[in-house]
Design an enzyme around this catalytic site. Structure first.
Site, short mmCIF file in Angstrom:
data_model
loop_
_atom_site.label_atom_id
_atom_site.label_comp_id
_atom_site.label_asym_id
_atom_site.label_seq_id
_atom_site.Cartn_x
_atom_site.Cartn_y
_atom_site.Cartn_z
N TRP A 42 -39.97 -72.50 -9.22
CA TRP A 42 -40.15 -73.64 -8.32
C TRP A 42 -41.59 -73.77 -7.87
CZ3 TRP A 42 -36.77 -77.07 -8.94
CH2 TRP A 42 -35.46 -76.71 -9.29
N ASP A 81 -41.64 -74.06 1.07
CA ASP A 81 -40.41 -74.62 0.51
C ASP A 81 -39.31 -73.61 0.83
OD1 ASP A 81 -38.24 -75.35 -1.02
OD2 ASP A 81 -39.36 -75.58 -2.90
N LYS A 116 -28.01 -76.57 -0.42
CA LYS A 116 -27.75 -75.14 -0.58
C LYS A 116 -27.13 -74.55 0.68
CE LYS A 116 -31.64 -74.98 -3.75
NZ LYS A 116 -30.93 -74.82 -5.02
#
Length: 369
Positions: A101, A176, A200
């Protein structure tokens, strides 16, 4: 109804209580005669939902008053562009690369910043370790430093956020925290901006959370679309355009569920952190003593949320997954880029689910002997 245990990395399991409440209110929210998906985002009914969700989140995460909470769209991937459009000032951006990511983040930022510097990387260890902050080669005068504080695919997590000031940088830290938001407290004294997709730990896909320090507002590049300009969004209480109303409502129900959680003398996020530590320790402990399973991540870098593991005999992968599905243990296949298995232990995963997984893993291993 006996629901299976869903170990998906996202979209992920949502607490049953939240789903039951949403189902009961689907056609008529609090006697309004409307479901939430049918409401005007400017009507008093939805404004009440929005204001309660924002207040609950601020309380849960102990967000200071000088930070704005924004409910946006586009997911974490879009924020990889929206952040530099707002904060880069077209200057240097520092990125710490710790997995897939953050690799995407630095690639996207190159479209908007004049220079993107990888100031530390875990690539040399195949992202099984985290670069010590004392080794980071931070830039002088960087617009911000980007960090993915939990890498979902490779299963590494910063359990303590770096103190950039102590490292000699006055740049704001951008994190993040998509895959571990609300799983533990946040040290806001070390953060300038945090963003994450809701799918999530907070609710359904479609909602993106941005928590940004007020002094970072108002610096967007001219090319930044108005709907993605943090100051415009903040000035309009996240309603410059039609917000993801259903996602905000579902996240709000999740925030209320989180506030009700207790673990010993701890409540809310503190209670969830205790549970998450216990769940992760249970699974890691079994993997570490096993002769069949392997986790490659250094112990001090292991994620509590996303636990990748491999069968030493990978010819047994399909049999393992088939057996797991028969026992109601779902979505354990690892990401296609790394293979193996992955168990995501988000807040909605109870300890009983991890116990069931370990029991099955033990049984499967015994049958291979």
């Amino acid at each position: 109804m006996n629901r299976p245990y869903n170990f998906s990395a996202g979209p992920a399991a949502i607490p049953a209580e939240v789903l039951e409440t949403a189902a009961a209110e689907m056609l008529d929210w609090h006697g309004s005669g409307m479901g939430v998906m049918e409401m005007s985002h400017r009507g008093k009914e939805f404004i009440a939902i929005y204001e309660q969700a924002e207040a609950d989140l601020r309380e849960l995460l102990a967000v200071p008053a000088h930070f704005k909470i924004l409910f946006m769209q586009g997911g974490g991937l879009a924020e990889n562009a929206i952040v530099p459009l707002n904060l880069s000032r077209a200057a240097t951006v520092d990125v710490v690369v710790t997995g897939s990511w953050s690799q995407k983040s630095q690639k996207e930022a190159r479209k908007y910043a004049s220079e993107v510097r990888v100031v530390a990387s875990g690539e040399g260890s195949h992202f099984t370790t985290l670069p010590d902050p004392s080794t980071w080669q931070l830039s002088r005068g960087a617009s911000y430093v980007h960090l993915c504080s939990n890498e979902t695919i490779h299963g590494v997590e910063f359990h303590e956020l770096p103190d950039l000031q102590a490292l000699g940088s006055d740049a704001p830290l951008v994190i993040d925290f998509s895959s571990h938001v609300a799983s533990r407290p946040v040290d806001w004294s070390r953060v300038g901006l945090a963003f994450g997709g809701a799918q999530k730990n907070l609710g359904p896909a479609g909602l993106t959370l941005v928590i940004v320090r007020e002094d970072l507002l108002g610096h967007a590049l001219p090319a930044c679309p108005s709907a993605f300009d943090y100051k415009v969004v903040a000035d309009n209480q996240s309603m410059f355009n039609t917000p993801p109303t259903w996602g905000i409502y579902m996240a709000g129900l999740t925030f209320q569920w989180l506030k009700r959680q207790k673990e010993g003398d701890a409540t809310g996020i503190a209670a969830m952190e205790r549970r998450n530590i216990a769940k992760a320790q249970l699974l890691y402990s079994y993997i570490d003593q096993s002769q069949l399973y392997l986790n490659k991540v250094a112990p001090n870098a292991r994620s509590r949320m996303n636990i990748p593991f491999f069968l030493r005999d990978e010819s047994r992968n399909d049999a393992f997954l088939a057996g797991a599905k028969e026992r109601g243990l779902l979505q354990l296949k690892g990401h296609k880029s790394v293979g193996g298995m992955r168990a995501s232990l988000y807040n909605a995963m109870p300890l009983a689910g991890v116990e069931a997984l370990v029991s099955y893993m033990r049984e499967f291993e015994q049958h291979q002997a």
